[in-house]
Write a protein that holds these residues in place. Sequence first.
Motif, PDB file in Angstrom:
ATOM      1  N   UNK A  93       0.852  -1.192   0.000  1.00  0.00           N
ATOM      2  CA  UNK A  93       0.000   0.000   0.000  1.00  0.00           C
ATOM      3  C   UNK A  93       0.886   1.240   0.000  1.00  0.00           C
ATOM      4  N   UNK A  94       0.335   2.367  -0.441  1.00  0.00           N
ATOM      5  CA  UNK A  94       1.113   3.598  -0.407  1.00  0.00           C
ATOM      6  C   UNK A  94       1.359   4.173  -1.781  1.00  0.00           C
ATOM      7  N   UNK A  95       2.564   4.701  -1.996  1.00  0.00           N
ATOM      8  CA  UNK A  95       2.835   5.542  -3.162  1.00  0.00           C
ATOM      9  C   UNK A  95       4.230   5.268  -3.713  1.00  0.00           C
ATOM     10  N   UNK A  96       4.452   5.718  -4.950  1.00  0.00           N
ATOM     11  CA  UNK A  96       5.780   5.703  -5.540  1.00  0.00           C
ATOM     12  C   UNK A  96       6.278   7.144  -5.612  1.00  0.00           C
ATOM     13  N   UNK A  97       6.919   7.530  -6.693  1.00  0.00           N
ATOM     14  CA  UNK A  97       7.528   8.860  -6.821  1.00  0.00           C
ATOM     15  C   UNK A  97       6.625   9.783  -7.632  1.00  0.00           C
TER      16      UNK A  97
END
Length: 330
Positions: A93-97
């Motif tokens: 879960x979460x984000x990249x750049x």
Amino acid sequence: MSFIRTFHGDINPKTLGVTYSHEHIVCRPPYWVEKQAEDLLLDDKEKSKLDVLDFKQLGGQAIVDATAIDYGRDVKAVKEISDETGITIIGTAGFNKSFLWEAPVPEHVKAVIGNYQTFYEWIDATSINDLADVVIKEIEEGLEGTGIRGGQVKFGTGYNRITPLEEKTLRAVARAHHETKAPLHSHTEAGTMALEQIELLKSEGVNLEFISFGHMDRNPDPFYHEQVAKTGALLSFDGISKFKYAPESTRISCILELVDKGYERQILISGDTARKSYYKHYDHGLGLENILGKWVPRFIEEANQKGFDGEQLVDRFFIENPANCFSFKK
């Protein structure tokens, strides 16, 4: 009590086994779809599955799929690969750049985040705590509404910079970590900005022993690696097989220097195999088999030549350290 959250539920860390700590299995990143970058689209489940089977044949047991919501996950396809191969998979879960956020949001993701046109628009318009709530939901309820729960939380920053929105997602992920106790993973572009990320994480009260920093071998600087390791964090050497960035001798030298300084329990190994041309069964690349099949024997030989116990280190990097790193510690 600790556990690891997988595509098949929570397991005892002792049962995780031989683990690649950062891979991508099936994904169609919206940014690369828009750019028509065919090599970056891992869009054939059956071909991906064949590489996973190669990994299994060599003794592999678990893979961390580090594909976040902004990188075109195909959660159901990856679950099917886990079902059909028996390989344990941990989701993210979460984000990249941030440059990836310029891409249009796929329709099925809008059902999760709202009717935003781009990831940038969503992240810009949403508060840190509301972003954290999305991450928490993916850990506690399921990735993209599938009911398949994520096993780590991730954020990322760019090359030699952290943008305001990247800081925003870092703080959101840190807060989701506090709420869920999920382990953290950081994308560092070309191995940069880990120390700056650490300062931001400290401001959010994060215990650095619960995070792994990705792509440390892209910045093969032993002094820098030691500064990260001193915090208690894990360092992910996840560019194995990518000779265009550095020869394996450089990676092995950096790893053994950390071992020599006493940080052998803070090292993870993987390939970040995210292109068709890296996969054997897509485009004749070295494939998921290369690390266990060729790199590990070489590493053992070099480590032994330098007075280390190569086989013991391999057990640390592929079994013991992942079991510790990817545990929820409540």
